[in-house]
Design a protein around this motif. Structure first.
Motif, mmCIF file in Angstrom:
data_model
loop_
_atom_site.group_PDB
_atom_site.id
_atom_site.type_symbol
_atom_site.label_atom_id
_atom_site.label_comp_id
_atom_site.label_asym_id
_atom_site.label_seq_id
_atom_site.Cartn_x
_atom_site.Cartn_y
_atom_site.Cartn_z
ATOM 1 N N TYR A 88 28.586 35.673 -7.748
ATOM 2 C CA TYR A 88 28.866 34.935 -8.988
ATOM 3 C C TYR A 88 28.911 33.442 -8.725
ATOM 4 C CZ TYR A 88 30.012 39.476 -10.973
ATOM 5 O OH TYR A 88 29.947 40.772 -11.414
ATOM 6 N N GLN A 89 29.439 33.069 -7.570
ATOM 7 C CA GLN A 89 29.440 31.656 -7.210
ATOM 8 C C GLN A 89 28.015 31.131 -7.092
ATOM 9 O OE1 GLN A 89 31.427 30.826 -3.514
ATOM 10 N NE2 GLN A 89 31.169 28.614 -3.688
ATOM 11 N N GLN A 90 27.146 31.946 -6.521
ATOM 12 C CA GLN A 90 25.744 31.533 -6.404
ATOM 13 C C GLN A 90 25.088 31.410 -7.767
ATOM 14 O OE1 GLN A 90 23.466 34.000 -3.758
ATOM 15 N NE2 GLN A 90 21.533 32.945 -4.189
ATOM 16 N N VAL A 91 25.437 32.306 -8.699
ATOM 17 C CA VAL A 91 24.850 32.255 -10.042
ATOM 18 C C VAL A 91 25.154 30.931 -10.716
ATOM 19 C CG1 VAL A 91 24.988 33.250 -12.361
ATOM 20 C CG2 VAL A 91 24.821 34.757 -10.377
ATOM 21 N N PHE A 92 26.387 30.440 -10.558
ATOM 22 C CA PHE A 92 26.811 29.251 -11.299
ATOM 23 C C PHE A 92 26.689 27.952 -10.496
ATOM 24 C CE2 PHE A 92 29.085 32.740 -13.414
ATOM 25 C CZ PHE A 92 28.687 32.509 -14.720
ATOM 26 N N THR A 93 26.308 28.027 -9.233
ATOM 27 C CA THR A 93 26.206 26.809 -8.422
ATOM 28 C C THR A 93 24.801 26.555 -7.899
ATOM 29 O OG1 THR A 93 26.894 28.027 -6.416
ATOM 30 C CG2 THR A 93 28.618 26.923 -7.714
ATOM 31 N N SER A 94 23.987 27.593 -7.765
ATOM 32 C CA SER A 94 22.623 27.409 -7.271
ATOM 33 C C SER A 94 21.789 26.646 -8.297
ATOM 34 C CB SER A 94 21.983 28.770 -6.984
ATOM 35 O OG SER A 94 20.603 28.638 -6.713
ATOM 36 N N ASP A 95 20.996 25.692 -7.821
ATOM 37 C CA ASP A 95 20.178 24.878 -8.723
ATOM 38 C C ASP A 95 19.189 25.739 -9.508
ATOM 39 O OD1 ASP A 95 21.474 22.610 -7.869
ATOM 40 O OD2 ASP A 95 19.954 22.103 -6.362
ATOM 41 N N GLY A 96 18.545 26.672 -8.821
ATOM 42 C CA GLY A 96 17.571 27.520 -9.495
ATOM 43 C C GLY A 96 18.197 28.389 -10.562
ATOM 44 N N LEU A 97 19.371 28.959 -10.280
ATOM 45 C CA LEU A 97 20.031 29.829 -11.250
ATOM 46 C C LEU A 97 20.694 29.028 -12.361
ATOM 47 C CD1 LEU A 97 21.503 32.547 -8.868
ATOM 48 C CD2 LEU A 97 19.461 32.668 -10.304
ATOM 49 N N GLN A 98 21.103 27.806 -12.069
ATOM 50 C CA GLN A 98 21.606 26.947 -13.147
ATOM 51 C C GLN A 98 20.505 26.648 -14.156
ATOM 52 O OE1 GLN A 98 23.396 23.462 -11.422
ATOM 53 N NE2 GLN A 98 25.369 24.444 -11.115
ATOM 54 N N LEU A 99 19.280 26.462 -13.664
ATOM 55 C CA LEU A 99 18.148 26.270 -14.570
ATOM 56 C C LEU A 99 17.932 27.517 -15.422
ATOM 57 C CD1 LEU A 99 15.719 24.643 -15.562
ATOM 58 C CD2 LEU A 99 14.404 25.589 -13.635
ATOM 59 N N VAL A 100 18.097 28.690 -14.822
ATOM 60 C CA VAL A 100 17.967 29.947 -15.564
ATOM 61 C C VAL A 100 19.011 30.022 -16.671
ATOM 62 C CG1 VAL A 100 18.200 32.452 -15.385
ATOM 63 C CG2 VAL A 100 16.917 31.199 -13.648
ATOM 64 N N LEU A 101 20.241 29.647 -16.353
ATOM 65 C CA LEU A 101 21.306 29.676 -17.363
ATOM 66 C C LEU A 101 21.043 28.670 -18.478
ATOM 67 C CD1 LEU A 101 24.470 29.996 -15.070
ATOM 68 C CD2 LEU A 101 23.344 31.794 -16.385
ATOM 69 N N ARG A 102 20.548 27.488 -18.123
ATOM 70 C CA ARG A 102 20.237 26.485 -19.155
ATOM 71 C C ARG A 102 19.106 26.978 -20.061
ATOM 72 N NH1 ARG A 102 20.976 22.670 -14.864
ATOM 73 N NH2 ARG A 102 18.709 22.518 -14.586
ATOM 74 N N ASN A 103 18.114 27.590 -19.463
ATOM 75 C CA ASN A 103 17.026 28.140 -20.280
ATOM 76 C C ASN A 103 17.543 29.215 -21.228
ATOM 77 O OD1 ASN A 103 15.160 26.513 -19.006
ATOM 78 N ND2 ASN A 103 14.484 28.081 -17.569
#
Length: 329
Positions: A88-103
């Motif tokens: 979960y930390q990786q989901v909300f801190t990784s640059d690539g996954l942050q882009l996924v969340l923004r999309n």
């Protein structure tokens, strides 16, 4: 008798089918037998007979997979080590996954609002017009097309060919640009605008659903309310703002939340059009990619849990609004 032991043989499969049918018949016979003799069988037994199979299916098909997914989200990529909340930390801190969340947020904001807004205005404008049926059919047609088929259609619309002598554009938008004297564009590659062009496909599919539901709600507005507003001298815009919209508010909430839920689960459109590349991935697509392409079971499960956590509040709000609407009636 060896054919009975061969799991891939046709007789073996037929035997399993017969056993399943007989088991179902036995369960139904037991339920009907219990219902037919209410004096001898306690009510709780009858209730358990009817609800038991459904609850068992819910437990096996929903509860167990949900709990297992939650457990896998706390483990390493190969599910061999407990890692706690690292995924979960990786989901909300990784640059690539942050882009996924923004999309994903961009999708959830734009698709429901634009689809519902367009469907509402369109339903209001064509209501009781001469060509109402035809006009509604044209907007509703995309609802009959699967997401994969719609994505293929729009890929041709956005298609790009290199600008070279003898090569013509086959994409509709790029051909229009050429006719206007502009340079053709790679609509699905240029970030961040490629996300907007993919979102258009989702809007195109859901606008017909929004229009259909809201059109039915508009027709259900009592005639005396409409006539009273007209006698008061209300203009068309005032009728729309002060009569139509407040009267169909429950339907608007249902459409917005339903489209939002389907948008959160959007996978096929992104997968077919870009495969999640070029900064277009969303949570549902990334969950598939992590789980079945990169074989990171822990991170994929964490994304599934995040998606579930995003959907549940919308469903709860939707159900609550529907109950309030029933109480008002």
């Amino acid at each position: 008798m060896d054919w009975l032991l061969d799991a891939d043989s046709t007789p073996h499969k037929l035997a399993l089918m017969v056993i399943a049918v007989l088991a179902f018949a036995a369960v139904m016979a037991a339920i009907l037998f219990a219902v037919d003799r209410p004096k001898r069988v306690p009510n709780w037994v009858v209730a358990a007979g009817f609800t038991g199979p459904a609850l068992l299916l819910v437990a096996v098909g929903l509860v167990y997979p949900a709990l297992r997914t939650l457990w896998l989200s706390l483990k390493s990529p190969d599910s061999s080590t407990f890692v706690g909340l690292d995924n979960y930390q990786q989901v909300f801190t990784s640059d690539g996954l942050q882009l996924v969340l923004r999309n994903t947020v961009l999708w959830v904001v734009l698709v429901p609002l634009i689809s519902t807004g367009f469907g509402l205005v369109y339903a209001y404008l064509v209501d009781r017009t001469r060509f109402e049926a035809l006009a509604k059919a044209l907007i509703f047609l995309p609802m009959a097309i699967s997401g994969v088929a719609a994505s293929i259609i729009w890929r041709f619309v956005y298609d790009y060919r290199p600008v070279q002598p003898g090569i013509e554009q086959i994409g509709l938008l790029n051909q229009v640009l050429v006719w206007l004297g502009a340079e053709p564009q790679q609509f699905l590659l240029n970030q961040p605008w490629n996300n907007l062009f993919i979102i258009v496909v989702m809007i195109w599919i859901n606008a017909g659903f929004a229009m259909t539901v809201l059109s039915a709600s508009i027709k259900a507005i009592p005639d005396d309310i409409v006539e009273a507003a007209r006698l008061d001298g209300a203009s068309a815009f005032q009728m729309f703002r002060s009569v139509t919209v407040p009267s169909i508010r429950p339907a608007l909430v249902v459409v917005l939340t339903t489209v939002a839920i389907s948008t959160l689960k959007a996978f096929d459109i992104v997968f077919v059009m870009t495969g999640g590349q070029f900064g277009t991935s969303v949570v549902a697509n990334e969950f598939y990619s992590q789980s079945f392409r990169q074989f990171n079971q822990g991170l994929g499960a964490a994304l599934a849990v995040v998606l579930f956590a995003l959907v549940v509040p919308i469903i709860v709000y939707n159900v609550r609004q529907m109950r309030l609407a029933e109480e008002v009636r």
